[in-house]
Design a protein around this motif. Structure first.
Motif, mmCIF file in Angstrom:
data_model
loop_
_atom_site.group_PDB
_atom_site.id
_atom_site.type_symbol
_atom_site.label_atom_id
_atom_site.label_comp_id
_atom_site.label_asym_id
_atom_site.label_seq_id
_atom_site.Cartn_x
_atom_site.Cartn_y
_atom_site.Cartn_z
ATOM 1 N N SER A 50 -9.334 42.068 2.436
ATOM 2 C CA SER A 50 -9.878 41.129 1.455
ATOM 3 C C SER A 50 -8.784 40.221 0.894
ATOM 4 N N HIS A 51 -7.679 40.809 0.525
ATOM 5 C CA HIS A 51 -6.606 40.015 -0.083
ATOM 6 C C HIS A 51 -5.917 39.122 0.951
ATOM 7 N N ARG A 52 -5.850 39.601 2.204
ATOM 8 C CA ARG A 52 -5.268 38.765 3.258
ATOM 9 C C ARG A 52 -6.122 37.507 3.435
ATOM 10 N N HIS A 53 -7.439 37.673 3.393
ATOM 11 C CA HIS A 53 -8.326 36.511 3.499
ATOM 12 C C HIS A 53 -8.197 35.616 2.266
ATOM 13 N N GLY A 54 -8.191 36.234 1.097
ATOM 14 C CA GLY A 54 -8.141 35.473 -0.149
ATOM 15 C C GLY A 54 -6.889 34.623 -0.271
ATOM 16 N N ARG A 55 -5.799 35.115 0.311
ATOM 17 C CA ARG A 55 -4.531 34.380 0.241
ATOM 18 C C ARG A 55 -4.686 32.984 0.847
ATOM 19 N N TYR B 27 -9.514 28.212 -3.322
ATOM 20 C CA TYR B 27 -10.432 28.401 -4.452
ATOM 21 C C TYR B 27 -10.373 29.819 -5.020
ATOM 22 N N ALA B 28 -9.601 30.712 -4.373
ATOM 23 C CA ALA B 28 -9.618 32.126 -4.757
ATOM 24 C C ALA B 28 -8.752 32.400 -5.975
ATOM 25 N N GLN B 29 -9.167 33.388 -6.742
ATOM 26 C CA GLN B 29 -8.423 33.804 -7.929
ATOM 27 C C GLN B 29 -7.152 34.571 -7.538
ATOM 28 N N HIS B 30 -7.268 35.437 -6.520
ATOM 29 C CA HIS B 30 -6.132 36.271 -6.105
ATOM 30 C C HIS B 30 -5.660 35.820 -4.731
ATOM 31 N N ARG B 31 -4.467 35.270 -4.684
ATOM 32 C CA ARG B 31 -3.987 34.682 -3.445
ATOM 33 C C ARG B 31 -2.696 35.348 -2.991
ATOM 34 N N LYS B 32 -2.628 36.658 -3.191
ATOM 35 C CA LYS B 32 -1.416 37.397 -2.854
ATOM 36 C C LYS B 32 -1.822 38.587 -1.985
ATOM 37 N N GLU B 33 -1.117 38.755 -0.868
ATOM 38 C CA GLU B 33 -1.410 39.921 -0.024
ATOM 39 C C GLU B 33 -0.964 41.187 -0.731
ATOM 40 N N VAL B 34 -1.649 42.278 -0.439
ATOM 41 C CA VAL B 34 -1.271 43.579 -0.999
ATOM 42 C C VAL B 34 -1.157 44.578 0.155
ATOM 43 N N THR B 35 -0.403 45.641 -0.062
ATOM 44 C CA THR B 35 -0.289 46.691 0.958
ATOM 45 C C THR B 35 -1.218 47.842 0.590
ATOM 46 N N ALA B 36 -1.528 48.666 1.592
ATOM 47 C CA ALA B 36 -2.384 49.832 1.353
ATOM 48 C C ALA B 36 -1.762 50.738 0.292
ATOM 49 N N GLU B 37 -0.435 50.843 0.318
ATOM 50 C CA GLU B 37 0.251 51.695 -0.659
ATOM 51 C C GLU B 37 0.068 51.137 -2.068
#
Lengths: 388, 130
Positions: free
Chosen positions: A173-178, A182-192
């Motif tokens: 989800s976050h990879r897509h949002g990056r 128009y997205a609020q959260h545009r930062k990739e996150v790791t599973a950890e």
């Protein structure tokens, strides 16, 4: 019903905009959609304005649509205020499609807007909890994340999902949002990072949750004749748009979910099925909710969501991308705007205009919006099938 | 928000165990909760008010870690399938607020108590063995 087309879409970015009032959010999205459609505000013959929480959060009741749409120069024509919990946006779109499809008008505007940052998060969360039956749930400590948590917890207990799947779908989800401006959260996150973030309810962690958000989205829909006369190359066909409410006894053993009943009605209207769909925008108010929708919407068999995710089928470059926009989790969830943001994303993808997040083959798209909660299931559902 | 003037969710006579207020269709016997004048199963009238939900089973549950103002996390909320069929949402009391403490299938019995300090009494379930 007559054929109906989406002639233009527009959004105000989702995020935290403390100095922007509801009407300005709505007006920006409406004006963007009208510009995109090449339609002037005085050509709009009917408008449907979706907003779910403004009454509780600002005290403004009754005529929020008439106030907001003036910002886009739309007034005098029928304006209908639409309130249907988190499905308000797609419900407004559904009403606009019905109006044009029925021949009552040739150009209709649907706008969804929500202003959730009002300086008091507790007030916003209380307003959200009012999307359940407040007479029955009052003073019980209901918060909406727990509703998803209960369903996901049951799947963890049965072994058909594992924590790593909840983390992986969140990373996706976050990879897509990056990639979505128009997205609020545009930062990739790791599973950890996902699994180390603050616990909210059951297995649901902070990074799995859609956020409190401000934003707006809009769509202009029109008849075939108008679509032909205007920018017909970019007009997107509405193959199906179905609205349902939760059935009596919805959550009981053996009952089809509201989402499943809604999407089945859309397949019937469109004469299509999941195998014909190139992309899906679904209502992942928490990211693991997307896994449940893989099954609920018929994209895999019951119990096989984990495999669909692990095979990479639902990522941006996969066989059937889910939520290329980042979905509710990463795009943000200004509740009355979400359903129309899904429509906007589907239209951009189908027109090949989604830029960095454009998927490879987008000919037919499904947008699925859920809202409210009654008897253990969604109180409202909308499913829309669009094609270029 | 203040408490809405609610539908009568539960009743408790002095010295009696509490029950939820449901309705039963005179035609097909379908049980509704809350009580409704029209049957949710067959659509017919009339229905009769009946006590329901003295016991049930956990359908699904979750530990709430981030709570609304006034509530003290962690606590458990659940969907409970009443023995008569309806599904209800409510807090779970009488067991530690840990994952697995109110697992799906756990037999539960109805109780009435506030779910937060100073809260209004609400219906809840607790494990039957507790």
């Amino acid at each position: 019903m007559r054929e109906v087309f989406v002639l233009g879409v527009g959004m105000h970015p989702f995020g935290r905009f403390p100095d922007t009032p509801l009407r300005a959010l709505a007006g920006a999205a409406a004006r963007a959609a009208l510009r995109d459609a090449g339609v002037g505000p005085r050509e709009v013959q009917a408008a449907y304005f979706a907003n779910a929480l403004g009454g509780l959060l600002t005290g403004q009741e009754s005529i929020r649509g008439q106030i907001a749409l003036r910002e886009a120069g739309v007034a005098g024509v029928p304006v209908v205020n639409v309130e249907n919990a988190c499905a308000s946006g797609a419900t407004a779109f559904h009403q606009a499609v019905l109006a044009v499809g029925a021949g009552a008008c040739d150009i209709a505007l649907a706008v969804g807007a929500e202003k959730m940052f009002v300086g008091d998060t507790g007030q916003t969360l209380r307003a959200l909890a009012a999307s359940a039956d407040v007479e029955l749930t009052h003073d019980m400590g209901l918060q909406f994340t727990a509703i998803y948590a209960m369903r996901i917890q049951a799947r963890l207990a049965s072994g058909s999902l594992a924590l790593r799947h909840l983390a992986e779908v969140t990373v996706k989800s976050h990879r897509h949002g990056r990639l979505n401006p128009y997205a609020q959260h545009r930062k990739e996150v790791t599973a950890e990072e996902v699994l180390a973030s603050r616990p909210i309810a059951g297995p649901i962690r902070l990074l799995m949750c859609s956020s409190v958000s401000d934003g707006a989205a809009a769509a202009v829909v029109c008849s075939a004749e108008v679509a032909r006369r205007r920018a017909s190359a970019t007009a997107i066909r509405v193959l199906a748009c179905q609205l349902r409410s939760g059935a009596l006894g919805a959550g009981r053993e053996g009952q089809l979910s509201t989402a499943a009943r809604t999407v089945n009605a859309a397949w019937e209207q469109a004469g299509l099925g999941p195998e014909d769909i190139d992309m899906v925008e679904c209502h992942d108010a928490t990211s693991p909710g997307e896994l449940l929708y893989y099954e609920d919407l018929g994209f895999c068999k019951a119990g096989e969501a984990a495999r669909l995710l692990e095979d990479g089928d639902t990522c941006h470059t996969g066989r059937i991308p889910f939520n290329p926009s980042g979905g509710l989790t990463s795009r943000g969830h200004p509740v009355g705007a979400t359903g129309l943001a899904q429509i906007a994303e589907a239209v951009w993808q189908l027109r090949g205009e989604a830029e960095g997040r454009q998927i490879a083959r987008a000919r037919v798209a499904l947008a699925q919006n859920s809202g409210g909660w009654l008897e253990g299931d969604s109180a409202a559902g909308v499913a829309t099938v669009l094609a270029r | 928000m203040t408490a809405a003037p609610g539908v009568p969710a539960y009743r408790q006579a002095p010295g009696e165990p509490p029950s939820l207020v449901g309705s039963r269709c005179r035609g097909c016997g379908w049980i509704s909760f809350p009580a409704r004048p029209v049957c949710g199963g067959c659509g017919a009238e009339p229905t009769d008010e009946v006590p329901v939900g003295r016991s049930g089973r956990i359908r699904s549950s979750a530990v709430v870690h981030h709570a609304p103002i006034g509530f003290e996390p962690p606590y458990i909320v659940a969907l409970v399938e009443l023995e008569e069929g309806p599904i209800v949402f409510c807090p779970i009391t009488g067991c530690p607020p840990e994952e697995g403490a109110a697992a799906p299938g756990t037999a539960v019995v109805l109780t009435v108590a506030p779910a937060r300090p100073g809260g209004t009494p609400v219906f809840q379930f607790r494990p039957a063995h507790a």
